[in-house]
Write an enzyme that holds these catalytic residues in place. Structure first.
Site, PDB file in Angstrom:
ATOM      1  N   ASP A 278       0.969  -1.351  -0.373  1.00 57.25           N
ATOM      2  CA  ASP A 278       0.184   0.214  -0.104  1.00 57.25           C
ATOM      3  C   ASP A 278       1.022   1.494  -0.005  1.00 57.25           C
ATOM      4  O   ASP A 278       1.903   1.446   0.287  1.00 57.25           O
ATOM      5  CB  ASP A 278      -0.719  -0.135   1.216  1.00 57.25           C
ATOM      6  CG  ASP A 278      -1.683  -1.244   1.104  1.00 57.25           C
ATOM      7  OD1 ASP A 278      -2.033  -1.752   0.546  1.00 57.25           O
ATOM      8  OD2 ASP A 278      -2.275  -1.495   2.597  1.00 57.25           O
TER       9      ASP A 278
ATOM     10  N   ARG B 120     -12.105  -0.244  -7.502  1.00 52.92           N
ATOM     11  CA  ARG B 120     -12.063   0.335  -5.557  1.00 52.92           C
ATOM     12  C   ARG B 120     -11.460   1.452  -5.524  1.00 52.92           C
ATOM     13  O   ARG B 120     -10.406   2.111  -5.235  1.00 52.92           O
ATOM     14  CB  ARG B 120     -10.978  -0.152  -4.855  1.00 52.92           C
ATOM     15  CG  ARG B 120     -10.771  -1.535  -5.216  1.00 52.92           C
ATOM     16  CD  ARG B 120      -9.778  -2.400  -3.620  1.00 52.92           C
ATOM     17  NE  ARG B 120     -10.166  -3.892  -3.948  1.00 52.92           N
ATOM     18  CZ  ARG B 120      -9.428  -4.823  -3.024  1.00 52.92           C
ATOM     19  NH1 ARG B 120      -9.068  -4.190  -2.609  1.00 52.92           N
ATOM     20  NH2 ARG B 120     -10.127  -6.438  -2.915  1.00 52.92           N
TER      21      ARG B 120
END
Length: 520
Positions: A161, A243
């Site tokens: 991430d 997303r």
């Protein structure tokens, strides 16, 4: 859970000593911009002030960032860390101390509070190194780039991430950042902006998220539904598979964002989540809102959005797109005040404000832009000059080849009035025109590969009334020139794939017959 597909993109794929590395006692006003403009849900629950009131330090390595955290009197002692340069695995080590809990493979903001990290000077880039926020509160991250963080391959960082939050995180403001990858899960990348395991009161504003399989999630599973109160505004999501975000439970407010090339799905509200989706601009995308890849339904309230070349899949057991009508299925009330830009001007406003290196420029809430507070760091990134060069007053016809008519050139814009077309500004005819749907708007010429442009000619049709304008590098959002009226405009030679003519005021209806571009 759905596996991310390969991304459709053409993107490219000694530890510093601590002695004397951190400069203490810089004037605190130099980074106070990071505390002056927090918006959305990050204003709630006591607000988000970051390191306001604390000492300001300078860091050029990840180790120096960790050392700044670890040498505070306590884990909640306010601190502002100004970052410049490239932060990577080679200059980021674990530092120990009573006020920190760091790690060597990421920027670790763990079990701490009252911290601001802000990029200054020539800019701050976290290269293949993610920022991890865990068991922490009151954090501001501003004006930085985080790129190519991997969860597989080498080197890995932060679970893949770019920015990740988990485990009782409160009051985070991430603003004017650029988060990017170079592919999807199969290339080793994960989410750009993830929140899970009890993360609340977060705002992501004026940021760019691009070239990734996954924009970000709120909740790691259908049972991780305690993450909530998240605001996304004036961000650009570009070339993302899915997303944008994925929301499991909780509440999100999503307004004035520009979505371009959402390849598989966009805002995915599921597992009882509620999304308030206001005045966004969705462009060249698929299934931009709905419940996807699950039978656990989510809900949405929509208003004022523009769909520009958006396609929709048929509904199924695990695929419930909101379109084509995008009707509301719930009601969401937010506790803070905010001002909406019209969706038609969102692409131009976001192009001028979103991402690192934009001088902390923000929307005025009326389809115009203002630069960041005067208390910005004095040596701000050079990609967005605070005072654009005035265009040359020359009115003579430029010499050379009109690049707008070159093979592979195209045109787009923020809006178009009925009976007009973007392509009319590059068809070689003065009888066809483009007009925005209102008194302001922008029109762009774009190319498949970079060209050098230093002069344009805006040829107005009869009755046109262009007032103030800006000329933008459409690929970066940087302002190249500004002024009033049409005609020939000259600026510093710029290599780019897109030039934008942004009309910020007019006394009537602007009418552009041709938007010519020249190398000199």
């Amino acid at each position: 859970m759905r596996r991310s597909i390969a991304l459709r993109l053409s993107a490219a794929a000694g530890v510093a000593g601590l002695a004397g590395a951190i400069a203490l006692g810089l004037p605190q006003h130099e980074a106070s911009a990071a505390t002056g403009g927090v918006t959305g849900y990050a204003t709630q629950n006591g607000g988000t002030t970051g390191g306001a009131g604390g000492v300001t330090v300078k860091a050029t390595t990840g180790t120096q960032i960790h050392n700044a955290l670890c040498t505070r009197a306590a884990s909640n002692t306010p601190i502002i860390i100004q970052v410049e340069g490239t932060i990577n695995h080679g200059n980021t080590t674990k530092v120990s101390g009573g006020s920190c809990n760091t790690a060597a493979d990421k920027i670790e903001l763990k079990e701490i509070s009252n911290v601001t990290i802000i990029g200054v000077g020539a800019g701050a880039t976290f290269d293949q190194l993610g920022i991890h926020i865990r068991d922490s509160s009151n954090i501001i991250i501003q004006n930085v780039t985080v790129k190519n963080v991997k969860k597989s391959g080498s080197p890995t960082s932060n679970g893949g991430d770019a920015i990740g939050m988990e485990s009782t995180v409160r009051n985070i403001w991430v603003d004017h950042v650029t988060l990017e990858a170079s592919g999807g899960e199969s290339e080793g990348f994960d989410g750009l902006f993830d929140m899970k395991d009890d993360t609340q009161y977060v705002t992501l504003s004026y940021s760019i998220l691009r070239n990734s399989g996954r924009g970000g999630l709120i909740g790691s599973s259908e049972t991780d539904t305690g993450n909530s109160f998240i605001t996304f505004h004036h961000n650009k999501y570009q070339n993302i598979d899915s997303r944008t975000p994925l929301l499991r439970g909780g509440v999100a407010h999503i307004y004035n964002n520009h979505y371009v090339s959402l390849n598989e799905s966009g805002i995915n509200s599921r597992a009882g989540a509620k999304a308030k989706v206001d005045n966004n601009y969705f462009e060249d995308s698929k299934d931009v809102l709905g419940t996807f890849y699950t039978d656990a339904a989510g809900y949405w309230q929509t208003s004022g959005n523009i769909l520009d070349n958006v396609t929709w899949s048929a509904a199924g057991t695990e695929n419930k797109p909101a379109g084509p009508g995008m009707a509301s299925t719930t009601t969401v009330n937010v506790p803070y005040s905010y001002t909406l830009d019209a969706a038609s001007c969102v692409p131009s406003v976001v192009a001028s404000t979103a991402g690192a290196g934009k001088g902390l420029a923000v929307s005025t809430g009326s389809c115009s832009v203002t630069t960041g507070p005067t208390s910005n760091p004095p040596s701000s990134p050079s990609t967005s000059p605070s005072t654009p060069a005035s265009p040359s007053p020359s009115t003579s016809q430029p010499a050379g080849t009109n690049l707008s008519l070159a093979s592979g050139a195209g045109a787009d814009g923020s809006s178009k009035a009925g009976g007009t077309s973007y392509g009319n500004v590059r068809d070689g005819s003065l009888t066809t025109i483009w007009s925005p749907s209102g008194a302001t708007g922008d029109i762009s010429i774009k190319w498949g590969s970079a060209v050098t442009v230093s002069r344009i000619n805006i040829r107005e049709a009869s009755g046109s009334s262009i007032g103030a304008f800006q000329i933008l590098n459409g690929a970066t959002g940087a302002v190249l020139a500004s002024g009033t009226g049409g005609g020939v405009k000259t600026f510093a030679a710029t290599s780019t794939t897109k030039i934008t003519f942004k009309i910020t005021s007019s006394s009537g209806t602007p009418k552009i017959a041709e938007f010519e571009t020249y190398a000199s």
